[in-house]
Scaffold this motif. Structure first.
Motif, short mmCIF file in Angstrom:
data_model
loop_
_atom_site.label_atom_id
_atom_site.label_comp_id
_atom_site.label_asym_id
_atom_site.label_seq_id
_atom_site.Cartn_x
_atom_site.Cartn_y
_atom_site.Cartn_z
N ASP A 8 0.67 -1.12 0.04
CA ASP A 8 0.06 -0.04 -0.22
C ASP A 8 0.73 1.31 0.13
O ASP A 8 0.63 1.97 1.09
CB ASP A 8 -1.06 -0.08 1.26
CG ASP A 8 -2.13 -1.15 1.08
OD1 ASP A 8 -2.90 -1.01 0.39
OD2 ASP A 8 -1.81 -2.20 1.19
N HIS A 10 0.49 3.59 -2.16
CA HIS A 10 -0.66 4.67 -2.41
C HIS A 10 0.04 5.99 -2.97
O HIS A 10 -0.34 6.96 -2.59
CB HIS A 10 -1.25 4.88 -1.36
CG HIS A 10 -2.46 3.96 -0.92
ND1 HIS A 10 -3.64 3.75 -1.85
CD2 HIS A 10 -2.70 2.84 -0.16
CE1 HIS A 10 -4.38 2.87 -1.49
NE2 HIS A 10 -3.86 2.07 -0.55
N ASP A 36 -1.88 -1.67 -4.58
CA ASP A 36 -2.30 -0.52 -4.22
C ASP A 36 -0.99 0.72 -4.30
O ASP A 36 -0.81 1.52 -3.31
CB ASP A 36 -3.12 -0.33 -3.01
CG ASP A 36 -4.52 -0.49 -2.88
OD1 ASP A 36 -4.93 -0.94 -4.42
OD2 ASP A 36 -5.08 -0.70 -2.05
N HIS A 63 -7.24 -0.41 -5.34
CA HIS A 63 -7.27 0.91 -5.94
C HIS A 63 -6.49 1.02 -7.48
O HIS A 63 -6.75 1.71 -8.23
CB HIS A 63 -6.40 1.96 -5.11
CG HIS A 63 -7.16 2.46 -3.90
ND1 HIS A 63 -7.54 3.68 -3.91
CD2 HIS A 63 -7.64 1.81 -2.75
CE1 HIS A 63 -8.47 3.99 -2.80
NE2 HIS A 63 -8.19 2.67 -2.19
N HIS A 115 -3.25 -9.25 -2.12
CA HIS A 115 -3.23 -7.94 -1.78
C HIS A 115 -4.29 -7.69 -0.42
O HIS A 115 -3.95 -7.19 0.55
CB HIS A 115 -3.89 -7.07 -2.88
CG HIS A 115 -4.55 -5.70 -2.45
ND1 HIS A 115 -3.19 -4.78 -1.84
CD2 HIS A 115 -5.51 -5.10 -2.05
CE1 HIS A 115 -3.99 -3.73 -1.54
NE2 HIS A 115 -5.19 -3.81 -1.66
N HIS A 148 -3.59 -4.24 2.52
CA HIS A 148 -5.21 -3.74 2.14
C HIS A 148 -5.74 -2.95 3.42
O HIS A 148 -6.50 -2.03 3.45
CB HIS A 148 -6.15 -4.91 1.79
CG HIS A 148 -7.60 -4.57 1.44
ND1 HIS A 148 -7.57 -3.48 0.30
CD2 HIS A 148 -8.66 -4.94 1.51
CE1 HIS A 148 -8.87 -3.29 0.13
NE2 HIS A 148 -9.48 -4.54 0.80
N HIS A 150 -4.00 -1.55 5.91
CA HIS A 150 -3.10 -0.35 6.43
C HIS A 150 -2.61 -0.53 7.71
O HIS A 150 -2.33 0.41 8.33
CB HIS A 150 -3.58 0.96 5.82
CG HIS A 150 -3.61 1.29 4.43
ND1 HIS A 150 -3.86 2.31 3.92
CD2 HIS A 150 -3.99 0.29 3.52
CE1 HIS A 150 -4.08 2.27 2.66
NE2 HIS A 150 -4.19 0.92 2.33
ZN ZN Z 1 -4.83 0.55 0.31
#
Ligand code: ZN
Length: 248
Positions: A8, A10, A36, A63, A115, A148, A150
């Motif tokens: 993640d 991001h 992500d 995402h 994920h 996923h 976090h």
């Molecule tokens: Zn995420």
């Protein structure tokens, strides 16, 4: 083998750069990234470029798939949906092609990677014992790593029961008492690089030692203000910048 567990990121380039600097110090043998890459942050192309060639395994998160138009955003909150729309408009062709080639679950060096979860690699959040138990029951994995949520967390099967533990920076000990982590089935979440949600704003990543069967969580300070400035300058929702300072 020491496997660096990244998840993640991001589109948060300052966080990714800080983690890659920490990777030099900790020196795992390989890196995997559980997806992500994009969403929420303002530097999706830069983040993909920084990670794609460094990681032996890359997975697609919800995402990533939403930004490619492959996942309906109906289940996303309004801030997440706004960031998906912004991201879709700003993905370089090369980034799109890279993300489009990724799956969301695989096996690597004897561990299972997904994920989100084993039984639903894209969407299911493994926050509690009940959901973790369903995953232990549905799949014969010994050691699995997911992202996923976090939130760094360790789920262990102890007899019939699955127990959940929030993990802190440093070496994780066997929460069921004294022995090696190797005695038990494990589901590991190393937390998020680009948007931690456990109240600690530092980027989070982990190292799994396949021979010693040990887990070490690393937390890394990064330039939060720089990430916030780029989110605001991009016209993304303020909340996506604000939350980085608090780590939620
Ligand atoms: Zn995420």
């Amino acid at each position: 083998m020491l496997i660096g567990l990244l998840s993640d990121p991001h589109a948060n380039l300052p966080a990714v750069e800080a983690v890659l600097t920490d990777v030099e110090t900790a020196a795992p043998d390989v890196l995997v990234c559980l997806g992500d890459f994009v969403g929420y942050g303002a530097q999706p192309n830069e983040v993909v470029e920084a990670l794609r060639d460094r990681c032996s395994v890359c997975l697609a998160g919800n995402h990533d798939l939403a930004a490619l138009g492959r996942l309906d955003v109906a289940a996303f909150n309004p801030f997440a949906a706004a960031s998906v729309a912004w991201t879709a408009d700003h993905l370089a062709g090369e980034t799109e092609r890279f993300l489009a080639g990724l799956g969301s679950r695989t096996q690597f060096e004897g561990i299972d990677l997904a994920h989100a979860s084993l039984r639903d690699p894209v969407n299911e959040y493994v926050f509690d014992e009940e959901i973790a138990q369903a995953n232990f029951d549905a799949d014969p994995f010994e050691v699995a790593v997911v992202g996923h949520t976090h939130v760094p967390r360790l789920f262990v099967q102890a007899g019939e029961q699955v127990l959940a533990y929030q993990i802190e920076e440093g070496l994780a000990t066997d929460p069921t008492g004294g022995g090696l982590l190797g005695k038990i089935r494990l589901l590991i979440n190393p937390g998020s690089i680009g948007q931690p949600r456990d109240g600690d704003p530092r980027a989070s990543w982990g190292i799994w030692d396949t021979e010693g069967r040990s887990l070490r969580l690393r937390r890394v300070w990064y330039d939060v203000e720089q990430a916030q400035s780029s989110i605001r300058a991009a016209g993304l929702p303020d909340l996506l910048a604000d939350r980085l300072a608090a780590g939620w």
